[in-house]
Design an enzyme around this catalytic site. Structure first.
Site, PDB file in Angstrom:
ATOM      1  N   HIS A 107      -1.919 -30.097  44.100  1.00  0.00           N
ATOM      2  CA  HIS A 107      -2.794 -29.218  43.320  1.00  0.00           C
ATOM      3  C   HIS A 107      -1.893 -28.112  42.762  1.00  0.00           C
ATOM      4  O   HIS A 107      -0.926 -27.715  43.425  1.00  0.00           O
ATOM      5  CB  HIS A 107      -3.842 -28.496  44.159  1.00  0.00           C
ATOM      6  N   ASP A 110      -1.019 -25.470  45.247  1.00  0.00           N
ATOM      7  CA  ASP A 110      -0.160 -25.868  46.377  1.00  0.00           C
ATOM      8  C   ASP A 110       1.282 -25.538  46.058  1.00  0.00           C
ATOM      9  O   ASP A 110       2.075 -25.213  46.940  1.00  0.00           O
ATOM     10  CB  ASP A 110      -0.209 -27.383  46.627  1.00  0.00           C
ATOM     11  N   GLU A 238     -12.469 -38.660  42.520  1.00  0.00           N
ATOM     12  CA  GLU A 238     -12.406 -38.931  43.962  1.00  0.00           C
ATOM     13  C   GLU A 238     -13.763 -38.615  44.581  1.00  0.00           C
ATOM     14  O   GLU A 238     -14.133 -37.449  44.724  1.00  0.00           O
ATOM     15  CB  GLU A 238     -11.303 -38.070  44.596  1.00  0.00           C
ATOM     16  N   GLU A 274     -11.085 -42.233  49.133  1.00  0.00           N
ATOM     17  CA  GLU A 274     -10.569 -41.664  50.388  1.00  0.00           C
ATOM     18  C   GLU A 274     -11.369 -42.220  51.562  1.00  0.00           C
ATOM     19  O   GLU A 274     -12.602 -42.211  51.560  1.00  0.00           O
ATOM     20  CB  GLU A 274     -10.662 -40.131  50.343  1.00  0.00           C
ATOM     21  N   HIS A 277     -13.917 -39.951  53.229  1.00  0.00           N
ATOM     22  CA  HIS A 277     -15.051 -39.644  52.351  1.00  0.00           C
ATOM     23  C   HIS A 277     -16.031 -40.806  52.338  1.00  0.00           C
ATOM     24  O   HIS A 277     -17.248 -40.603  52.251  1.00  0.00           O
ATOM     25  CB  HIS A 277     -14.577 -39.357  50.925  1.00  0.00           C
ATOM     26  N   ASP A 313     -14.829 -34.039  57.499  1.00  0.00           N
ATOM     27  CA  ASP A 313     -13.626 -34.641  56.946  1.00  0.00           C
ATOM     28  C   ASP A 313     -12.438 -34.257  57.843  1.00  0.00           C
ATOM     29  O   ASP A 313     -11.771 -33.264  57.588  1.00  0.00           O
ATOM     30  CB  ASP A 313     -13.453 -34.066  55.521  1.00  0.00           C
ATOM     31  N   ASP A 315      -9.674 -35.855  58.243  1.00  0.00           N
ATOM     32  CA  ASP A 315      -8.404 -36.151  57.557  1.00  0.00           C
ATOM     33  C   ASP A 315      -7.262 -36.475  58.523  1.00  0.00           C
ATOM     34  O   ASP A 315      -6.153 -35.937  58.402  1.00  0.00           O
ATOM     35  CB  ASP A 315      -7.975 -34.960  56.670  1.00  0.00           C
ATOM     36  N   ASP A 345      -3.593 -38.302  52.221  1.00  0.00           N
ATOM     37  CA  ASP A 345      -4.410 -37.087  52.217  1.00  0.00           C
ATOM     38  C   ASP A 345      -4.861 -36.868  53.657  1.00  0.00           C
ATOM     39  O   ASP A 345      -6.029 -37.068  54.005  1.00  0.00           O
ATOM     40  CB  ASP A 345      -5.593 -37.247  51.262  1.00  0.00           C
TER      41      ASP A 345
HETATM   42  C1  XLS Z   1     -10.786 -33.058  49.911  1.00  0.00           C
HETATM   43  C2  XLS Z   1     -10.095 -33.951  48.967  1.00  0.00           C
HETATM   44  C3  XLS Z   1      -8.930 -33.315  48.229  1.00  0.00           C
HETATM   45  C4  XLS Z   1      -8.549 -34.166  47.047  1.00  0.00           C
HETATM   46  C5  XLS Z   1      -7.726 -33.475  46.031  1.00  0.00           C
HETATM   47  O1  XLS Z   1     -11.627 -33.461  50.705  1.00  0.00           O
HETATM   48  O2  XLS Z   1      -9.700 -35.099  49.642  1.00  0.00           O
HETATM   49  O3  XLS Z   1      -7.865 -33.126  49.090  1.00  0.00           O
HETATM   50  O4  XLS Z   1      -7.875 -35.314  47.449  1.00  0.00           O
HETATM   51  O5  XLS Z   1      -8.367 -32.376  45.492  1.00  0.00           O
HETATM   52 NI    NI Z   2      -8.476 -36.626  48.921  1.00  0.00          NI
HETATM   53 NI    NI Z   3     -10.693 -35.350  52.190  1.00  0.00          NI
END
Ligand code: XLS
Ligand code: NI
Ligand code: NI
Length: 442
Positions: A107, A110, A238, A274, A277, A313, A315, A345
């Site tokens: 991003h 970032d 996404e 993802e 998600h 999430d 992750d 991610d």
């Molecule tokens: C958040 C998203 C984010 C996207 C990019 O849940 O996964 O990280 O991948 O904005």
């Molecule tokens: Ni993501």
């Molecule tokens: Ni995510």
């Protein structure tokens, strides 16, 4: 790829991560990810296009709603935003090259801290683009996709492209323009839109129809601008059902595909799926992959995993061989990803505080995908899996079944067929047999 060092070494004591094969006891080596291994006609490197996510690895500091940062990055103490961003980028490229990751994703914020001045932010990002260009040139690492963070700044608390206030929308547009310019300048292969706050917290104060129309207009404007600048890559949406908003408009693949088709965006946009998600939307990862693949929309993957007990999430890095093997069956049968790659991610846990932890995490993820792909290819080549699925639908290959598929039968014809044939035989779906088959090949 050679190890690239900045002025200082950040991940001390860790050298180049290499493929050593399944017998190796070295925790800092690949067991399955041999980048040159050819599977189904392509090297593992080309199948996956593995990418490092800048935000989790070099910005995510382990803080959570209950506690302060636990990942203490040395560059955080640098006051000057550009010097800080350069030190962070030195560390990032050191990690990415030591890991042998061919790509990265970011991003805007970032890469370098943003303030409230649009012009200054643009200048900061441009400065860092020049720095990144040199890093990419030296290392051979490429940009899989860029994106703009339109969810962290307080002005986006009610969304960016779906904000009820047009002035906020225009700030989002300014950020997207700069992020597109950066992506294009760095040869980025794709551009991502994840709409974290493009949704609502309450319908009581929300005009959903107008917000979705505005989102579509915003995406058209971004796409038109990028194309005008010569961007040939793919745009990805996404999907995610919620978090941080209560309801996110890009809920899941089926919803996004409907939206893209409704607003004429389907030729420029595909989907970045993802794992976590998908599960938040009440689906499996494989369900989302299959929906996208069936529509020719399987663009890219954000690799991670959720937690069976937690509804958010988390992750985590992928490590579930069953889940990823089943995913790779769809991946291979779809002919891979359209333009994208496999971006981690994912974040290490708050209490994973050693320098090596980020390496273990990526090694585990890359090995899981590599082993799953090899396994899925063997299942497709050697087992009865494909034939079983084909045979299950054999009644549509000839006779009346075929005529039905061709649109030649009326409802009355179908009734007559049912009367003639009588009660159908009971045919097993053999789910447990197939589940065992997957495990047999793992
Ligand atoms: C958040 C998203 C984010 C996207 C990019 O849940 O996964 O990280 O991948 O904005
Ligand atoms: Ni993501
Ligand atoms: Ni995510």
């Amino acid at each position: 790829m050679s190890v690239l060092l900045g002025a200082q070494e950040y991940y001390k004591g860790i050298g180049q991560i290499k493929y050593e094969g399944p017998q190796s006891d070295n925790p800092l080596a690949f067991r399955w990810y041999d980048e040159n291994k050819v599977v189904a006609g392509k090297t593992l490197k080309d199948h996956f296009k593995f990418a490092c996510a800048y935000w989790h690895s070099f910005n995510g500091n382990g803080s959570d709603p209950f506690g302060a940062p636990t990942h203490l990055f040395p560059w955080e103490s640098i006051q000057d935003p550009i010097e800080k961003a350069k030190a962070k980028m030195d560390a990032a490229f050191e990690f990415i090259t030591k890991m042998n990751l061919p790509y990265y994703c970011f991003h805007d914020v970032d890469v370098v801290d943003y303030g409230n001045d649009i012009v200054k932010n643009e200048q900061r990002l441009q400065t860092m683009v020049e720095y990144a260009k040199e890093k990419q040139r030296q290392s051979g690492v490429k940009l899989l996709w860029g994106t703009a963070n339109l969810f962290s700044h307080p002005r986006y608390m009610n969304g960016a492209a779906t904000n009820p206030d047009f002035q906020v929308l225009s700030h989002g547009a300014a950020q997207v323009k700069a992020a597109l310019d950066a992506t294009i300048a760095l040869g980025g292969e794709n551009y991502v839109f994840w709409g974290g706050r493009e949704g609502y917290m309450s319908l009581l104060n929300t005009n959903m129809k107008m917000e979705q129309e505005n989102l579509a207009r915003f995406l058209h404007a971004a796409k038109d601008y990028a194309r005008k600048q010569g961007f040939k890559g793919t745009f990805f949406i996404e999907p995610k059902p919620a978090e941080p908003s209560k309801h996110q408009y890009d809920y899941d693949c089926a919803t996004v595909i409907g939206f893209l088709n409704q607003f004429g965006l389907q030729n420029d946009f595909k989907i970045n799926i993802e794992v976590n998600h998908a599960t938040l939307a009440g689906h499996t990862f494989t369900h989302e992959l299959q929906v996208a693949a069936d529509h020719g929309m399987l663009g890219s993957i954000d690799a991670n995993r959720g937690d069976y007990q937690n509804g958010w999430d988390t992750d985590q890095f992928p490590n579930d061989l069953n889940e990823i093997t089943e995913a790779m069956l769809i991946f291979l049968q779809a002919g891979g990803l359209q333009g994208g790659g496999v971006n981690f991610d994912a974040k290490i846990r708050r209490n994973s505080t050693d320098n090596a932890d980020l390496f273990y995490a990526h090694i585990g993820g890359m090995d899981t995908f590599a082993r799953a792909l090899v396994t899925a290819d063997a299942i497709l080549q050697k087992s009865e899996y494909k034939k079983f699925r084909e045979d299950r639908y054999a009644s549509y290959n000839s006779g009346k079944g075929k005529e039905f598929r061709e649109g030649k039968l009326t409802l009355e014809d179908l009734r007559s067929y049912a009367v003639e044939q009588g009660e159908p035989a009971v045919i097993s779906g053999k789910q447990e047999y197939l589940e065992n088959l997957i495990n047999r090949y793992i």
